[in-house]
Design an enzyme around this catalytic site. Structure first.
Site, PDB file in Angstrom:
ATOM      1  CD  GLU A  44       1.044  -0.025  10.105  1.00  0.00           C
ATOM      2  OE1 GLU A  44       0.216   0.074   9.176  1.00  0.00           O
ATOM      3  OE2 GLU A  44       2.262  -0.100   9.916  1.00  0.00           O
ATOM      4  CB  SER A  95       0.846  -6.991   8.122  1.00  0.00           C
ATOM      5  OG  SER A  95       0.347  -6.034   7.203  1.00  0.00           O
ATOM      6  CG  ASP A 122      -0.122  -0.057   2.546  1.00  0.00           C
ATOM      7  OD1 ASP A 122       0.773  -0.923   2.660  1.00  0.00           O
ATOM      8  OD2 ASP A 122      -0.385   0.750   3.446  1.00  0.00           O
ATOM      9  CE  LYS A 163       1.552  -3.343   8.811  1.00  0.00           C
ATOM     10  NZ  LYS A 163       1.391  -3.422   7.363  1.00  0.00           N
ATOM     11  CE  LYS A 217      -1.268   0.630   6.555  1.00  0.00           C
ATOM     12  NZ  LYS A 217       0.088   0.709   5.993  1.00  0.00           N
TER      13      LYS A 217
END
Ligand code: 5MM
Length: 338
Positions: free
Chosen positions: A177, A289, A24, A219, A136
């Protein structure tokens, strides 16, 4: 979509032997990556690079989901199949980065706040229609002299929770995250203290925002010595400190924890993950990840050339396979040479 199906998606994202590919990179970040191989960052090259990764034969055995960038979610394979459909047909869940980046936090020099909440409800609706089933949002915490401040940690935790609640409302699993950067000369102990504080605030905000913990994935960074610290912790020390910190602050209702690699070498990131899983007795799945730790060798092997396509895929498959083994504690460093 019901809470049950969010939990099902979350569990599939952290299924044994599998992890997530973070592909990403925003436009400025992918430009930096392409600069390192003297390749122009144009739309065509970005499509081809991502196509190389996603069409790697056998990757679905080790990759449960891929985090895409807005541009990539709207792109297709060279045969005209939208990337999201291509991945779903392989059994790989498409996800989307929805934050708008970490910006300077006004009044707090050296600290950042992640933006992107305005219009997020509408964007999530569109992304769901385009096939994304998870999202995310990354908060960036810097360790330095006098930072992070409690205010910065709290503001970022609050934004993460607002994002997560909006995702679940849209039937999308949030990856939460909170990244404590490894840049700096700080010790492992300092990283552990800051990570603990951030995780504690994050779960408190998630609770206040009524986020269903069974339908999310965490994450985090690993607890690691600062990259410029003169004393670097061993693999065993990193594994012990990270698991100790996570056990103290991450509720067991969370189905899985998928680490970021944060600038570690590909081999270190795999060895740390394997060592943590080898400790056993964990209440959640522990997986990866990774962005750089999965992609760096593949990017180099590809080199922006069609002639490097197969070598790039082989390098990516190797890292995906070794990290898949790390989630099962079956990775050995000798496998790197194979
Ligand atoms: C793929 O890298 C992402 C970078 O995003 P930006 O381009 O917006 O900076 C990043 O969020 C990534 O998903 C995580 O940090 C994990 O990547 P690493 O490389 O740390 O494993």
């Amino acid at each position: 979509m019901t809470a049950q199906s969010l939990a099902e998606i979350a569990r599939a994202m952290v299924a044994p032997g599998k992890g997530i590919l973070a592909a990403d990179e925003s436009s400025p970040t992918i430009k930096k990556r392409f600069d390192s191989i003297s390749t122009e960052s144009n739309e065509q090259n970005r499509q081809r690079y991502r196509e190389m990764l996603f069409t790697t034969e056998g990757m679905a055995e080790f990759i449960s989901g891929v985090i895409l960038y807005d541009e990539t979610l709207r792109q297709s394979t060279s045969d005209g199949v939208p990337f999201a459909k291509y991945l779903s047909d392989l059994g790989v869940i498409p996800g989307i980065k929805v934050d708008a980046g970490a910006k300077a936090l006004a009044g707090y020099p050296g600290e950042k706040i992640t933006e992107g909440l305005d219009g997020l409800r509408e964007r999530l609706k569109e992304y769901h229609g385009l096939g994304a089933r998870f999202a995310k949002w990354r908060a960036v915490i810097t360790i330095g002299s006098g930072i992070p401040t409690a205010f910065c940690l709290q503001a970022n935790a609050h934004a993460l929770a607002r994002y997560a609640a909006l995702c679940q409302e849209a039937g999308i699993v949030p990856i939460v995250e909170p990244e404590v950067l490894m840049d700096g000369g700080h010790t492992l102990a300092r990283c552990e203290a800051v990570t603990a504080d951030m995780l504690s605030r994050t779960f408190s905000e998630l609770h206040r925002h009524r986020v269903d913990l069974t339908g999310m994935v965490l994450k985090p960074n690993m607890v690691i010595s600062g990259s410029e610290c003169s004393s670097q912790a061993s693999v065993a020390e990193v594994a012990e400190a990270t698991v100790r910190c996570l056990k103290a602050y991450v509720p067991s209702a969370v189905p899985g924890i998928a680490f970021l690699s944060g600038g570690q070498s590909a081999e270190d990131a795999t060895a740390h993950l394997a060592a943590m899983n080898a400790l056993g007795g964990l209440p959640w799945a522990l997986t990866f990840s990774y962005g750089r730790a999965l992609q760096a060798p593949a990017l180099k092997a590809w080199g922006g050339q069609e002639s490097g396509f197969a070598a790039g895929q082989a390098a990516f498959l190797k890292r995906a396979r070794l990290n898949g083994l790390a989630t099962l504690a079956k990775y050995r460093s000798e496998m790197e040479a194979a």
